[in-house]
Structures are given as C-alpha cells and as structure tokens.
Design a protein around this motif. Structure first.
Motif, PDB file in Angstrom:
ATOM      1  N   MET A  98       0.960  -1.256   0.224  1.00 34.92           N
ATOM      2  CA  MET A  98       0.006  -0.113  -0.169  1.00 34.92           C
ATOM      3  C   MET A  98       0.902   1.217  -0.061  1.00 34.92           C
ATOM      4  N   GLY A  99       0.467   2.256  -0.766  1.00 41.02           N
ATOM      5  CA  GLY A  99       1.430   3.369  -0.787  1.00 41.02           C
ATOM      6  C   GLY A  99       0.649   4.774  -1.419  1.00 41.02           C
ATOM      7  N   SER A 133       5.093  21.585   7.981  1.00 39.76           N
ATOM      8  CA  SER A 133       3.611  20.988   8.229  1.00 39.76           C
ATOM      9  C   SER A 133       3.796  19.622   8.617  1.00 39.76           C
ATOM     10  N   THR A 134       2.711  18.907   9.255  1.00 38.36           N
ATOM     11  CA  THR A 134       2.636  17.737   9.455  1.00 38.36           C
ATOM     12  C   THR A 134       1.548  17.108   8.482  1.00 38.36           C
ATOM     13  N   VAL A 135       1.467  16.380   7.754  1.00 43.40           N
ATOM     14  CA  VAL A 135       0.775  15.903   6.622  1.00 43.40           C
ATOM     15  C   VAL A 135       0.302  14.273   6.613  1.00 43.40           C
ATOM     16  N   PHE A 136      -1.019  14.045   6.540  1.00 41.91           N
ATOM     17  CA  PHE A 136      -1.237  12.547   6.569  1.00 41.91           C
ATOM     18  C   PHE A 136      -1.271  12.167   5.044  1.00 41.91           C
ATOM     19  N   MET A 137      -0.700  11.158   4.595  1.00 43.74           N
ATOM     20  CA  MET A 137      -0.594  10.656   3.408  1.00 43.74           C
ATOM     21  C   MET A 137      -1.535   9.328   3.533  1.00 43.74           C
ATOM     22  N   ASN A 163       4.953   3.976   2.214  1.00 47.05           N
ATOM     23  CA  ASN A 163       4.755   2.365   2.061  1.00 47.05           C
ATOM     24  C   ASN A 163       4.557   1.804   3.267  1.00 47.05           C
ATOM     25  N   PHE A 164       3.226   0.816   2.944  1.00 51.47           N
ATOM     26  CA  PHE A 164       2.962  -0.124   4.184  1.00 51.47           C
ATOM     27  C   PHE A 164       2.842  -1.598   3.425  1.00 51.47           C
ATOM     28  N   TYR A 165       3.781  -2.566   3.885  1.00 46.24           N
ATOM     29  CA  TYR A 165       3.766  -3.826   3.367  1.00 46.24           C
ATOM     30  C   TYR A 165       3.022  -4.560   4.273  1.00 46.24           C
ATOM     31  N   ILE A 166       2.173  -5.626   3.830  1.00 49.87           N
ATOM     32  CA  ILE A 166       1.611  -6.471   4.598  1.00 49.87           C
ATOM     33  C   ILE A 166       2.060  -8.074   3.944  1.00 49.87           C
ATOM     34  N   ASP A 172      -3.719  -9.436  -7.761  1.00 51.12           N
ATOM     35  CA  ASP A 172      -3.332  -7.918  -7.552  1.00 51.12           C
ATOM     36  C   ASP A 172      -2.835  -7.628  -6.165  1.00 51.12           C
ATOM     37  N   ASN A 173      -1.635  -7.308  -5.983  1.00 49.26           N
ATOM     38  CA  ASN A 173      -1.121  -7.121  -4.785  1.00 49.26           C
ATOM     39  C   ASN A 173      -0.668  -5.625  -4.651  1.00 49.26           C
ATOM     40  N   TYR A 174      -1.276  -4.800  -4.934  1.00 46.19           N
ATOM     41  CA  TYR A 174      -1.112  -3.262  -4.795  1.00 46.19           C
ATOM     42  C   TYR A 174      -2.116  -2.526  -4.526  1.00 46.19           C
ATOM     43  N   CYS A 175      -1.965  -1.525  -3.664  1.00 46.27           N
ATOM     44  CA  CYS A 175      -3.260  -0.474  -3.384  1.00 46.27           C
ATOM     45  C   CYS A 175      -2.494   0.793  -3.374  1.00 46.27           C
TER      46      CYS A 175
END
Length: 396
Positions: A183-184, A193-197, A291-294, A306-309
């Motif tokens: 996921m990315g 600034s502090t930003v949420f992605m 990136n967050f990998y599971i 499909d292994n991507y978001c």
C-alpha cells in the motif's frame, strides 16, 4: 569376492549419508556481482533464472550496509527487465551511465521481500513459503538495490559492491503460500507542516489471506506508519511503527487476523516536514515515500494477482475521498497517528514556524493559488498582510 561386496555396501552407505534429504534447507546467494555505481540514487538490478522445478523460500538474510544501500527489494518476475547481469532499473538513469536501462521486470512483477535501515534476517512461519520457479509464474528473481552513497566506488578507493540477499530455500512443497501486499501513495508534503498521506482499497480478491508480518517505509520525514483492516465499520490494526526504526518485517500487532472479500484495507503515513520547501514522493533519498507492506499467507498454492493499493495522496486524495464503501472514519482509532512509545498523537496542519517572516518567501513559493488566498485572508485579519501583496497580486 567378499571385499567387492563390502566395498559396494560401503559405497552405498556413503552415498546414502552424503545425499541431502529433500527438505534440507539450501542457501541461495543473490548478490550484486561486484558493481561500481558512480552516481548517488542509482538503482541497479541483478537477475537470476530459476530452475524448472519449484523452489520454496522460507527465509531471507540481508547482506547490506545502510550507509551504502538506501534499500533493497526482491522481485519475482515472469520475465526480467533485461537478460544482462546488471542494468539500471531506476528513474535516475542518465546518458553517462555505464549500465543499460530497463524496468525491474518486463512482466509479472511481484515484490517478495524488502529491506532498509539495517533490518535483520527474516524467517517465515512454519509451513509458509514463497513458491518460485517450476510451474509458478515466477521464472526469475531480480534483486534491486538503491545506492545511497557511492563514495567508496569512486577514486581513490575504487571499491565494488556485493550487496544482496542469502535466500533460505527447500525443495519440499509447503502447504501455505506467502505473498506481499503493498500500500502506498503519491503526493507532496507542504513546508513546515504535518501531513497525513493516506490510501485505502476494497479487498476484491476471492481469497482469504492471513497477514502475519508488516513493514513500514518512508524516508526521513516519516514519524509513524499504520495499517488497518476495516470490517463492518470496525477498525483492526495490522501494524503501526516508527519508520525511522530498522525497516524490517515485524509481527502483526493483531495476531490471527484474516482479510476476507469485502473488507477494506487502509494505511496512513504521518509525515513531519520541518524543511522550508515542499517534499514530493519520488525516487531519490531527498524525496519521500509512503509505503505499508503486508506479508500474508494463504492456505493452498494460489496467491492474489493484484497485490497493490495506491492513491495519488495529498493534496488530491485522503480517506475522505474513498468511494468503495464506508470507512467509518468517525470510528477510526485515536492511535492512527500515534508513534509507538509516545503518548500524544500527531495532528495534521501547519506548524507555527511556517509563518515566521524569515521563511515567508520560501513558503509562499510552494503554495497553490487557493492556499495562498486563504493564507492572505488569515494574515489580513491579523494585520500582517502587507508583505503578501506582491505575491497575491503577482499572477497567482
């Protein structure tokens, strides 16, 4: 005659004891072949063709130095980007590069493993393995190394590099197949600034997966990365970590978790930009990544296609733009942007430092027209708008 019989028996015994059992682990080394990258942020790839019989990877031993290698990725490919021993597989290729340029995989790219920041070895759970070669669609393994510092490869040192991985493998089939879901986001991070992605996807696979490990990856601005499964409006944490820690695969924070068709997967990178310039998602160490990998397993031999978001990220996309179901944002945990070990979650927004007169020009140069208008109106209320007139009426 007796001596002949004894010799034959001894020969058979020696043969029996010297032949490894089918499930004896074997180490396969996938290392860069003494390369000399000359430019920082060079991405090099090195491929290995697999056997016609299947191989099962049960562990990964990294051989790399974080002062040289920014990160390493192991891909499984149906066909590699190039058949040459080494090629440039990054966005930083130049005409002066000594390496030909091609993508990591020409077809069938799947991420199998990722390493950064001196993360340690990884052993998969019992009965779990990545299946490669044989009748799988992974015919090649490709190692990608992003080189951060190339000083040791330049005169006078003129060294070379063998960064890479030792793969622990076996030939015996295991009942559970491993896979990686990534996921990315794209996007940019405003100055001071502090930003949420944020990213989120509905899980449309017809498989049930079992997440057992997670990995977070940002560059220097990331403070916490967290990932969740959302089912019937309930948020369940998959993992949460400070990405400035070793970027290894950690055990999921909710054991025995499953993800089923209809669930939603969501992830957020909380980024703190203390610079005077906007930072974009990009390929160099001066850019950022979110990136967050599971890492998961399935029962049986079929993993997801499909292994991507991925989403476009801020300022164009956030969880509020999700249109594939109800994220139940009102019920999200208070800990989404809480770094492990901290008592105060980070909040999104501009830092007061951004309004200092000394950094005003650099801040304004990075604002969009609507953002500039809002800032002008806010400062006008405080009687501090004089310095903005040249910018506001200068064609923005």
């Amino acid at each position: 005659m007796a001596l002949v019989v004894i010799s034959l028996v001894l020969g058979l015994c020696v043969g029996a004891f010297s032949a490894p059992a089918p499930d004896t682990p074997k180490q396969i080394d996938l290392l860069m072949p003494h390369v000399q990258p000359k430019v920082p942020d060079t991405y090099l790839c090195h491929g290995m063709k697999l056997n016609s019989s299947a191989t099962y990877i049960t562990g990964f031993i990294p051989n790399a130095n974080m002062n040289i290698a920014h990160h390493m990725l192991l891909y499984g490919c149906t066909s590699p980007g190039m058949k040459k021993p080494v090629w440039n597989c990054g966005e930083m290729a130049s005409d002066s590069s000594m390496f030909d340029t091609a993508p990591t995989c020409a077809s069938g790219a799947k991420i199998l493993y990722a390493w950064a920041m001196d993360a340690p070895s990884l052993s998969l759970p019992k009965d779990v393995a990545f299946a490669v070669g044989g009748d799988t669609d992974i015919k090649y393994l490709v190692l990608q190394v992003h080189y951060k510092n190339v000083t040791t490869f330049l005169p006078p040192q003129n060294g070379n590099d063998t960064s890479g991985l030792n793969l622990i493998t076996q030939k015996n089939k295991l009942p559970r197949r491993a896979g990686v879901y990534l996921m990315g986001t794209g996007g940019r991070i405003k100055p001071k600034s502090t930003v949420f992605m944020e990213t989120a996807c509905k899980f449309d696979s017809n498989l049930e997966i079992h997440p057992f490990a997670f990995r977070t990856h940002t560059h220097t601005l990331g403070r916490v990365v967290s990932g969740y499964r959302i089912r019937d409006g309930k948020w369940t944490e998959i993992g949460r970590m400070n990405p400035q820690k070793p970027q290894m695969f950690y055990n999921v924070t909710t054991p025995n978790l499953t993800v089923k068709p209809g669930d939603i997967l969501a992830a957020r990178c909380t980024m703190l930009n203390d610079r005077d310039t906007t930072v974009n998602i990009g390929a160099t160490q001066n850019d950022e990544m979110c990136n967050f990998y599971i890492m998961y397993y399935v029962d049986g031999k079929t993993i997801m296609d499909d292994n991507y978001c991925f989403t476009s990220g801020p300022p164009n996309w956030s969880w509020e733009n999700f249109g594939q179901g109800d994220l139940a944002l009102e019920d999200m945990p208070d800990t989404v942007s809480l770094p492990p070990g901290s008592s105060e979650p980070l909040e999104e927004g501009k830092d007061d430092v951004a309004r200092d007169d000394e950094s005003l020009e650099s801040i304004l140069d990075n604002l969009q027209p609507r953002e500039l208008e809002e800032l002008y109106e806010e400062l006008a209320e405080e009687g501090k708008d004089n310095d903005l007139n040249g910018y506001y009426y200068g064609g923005y």
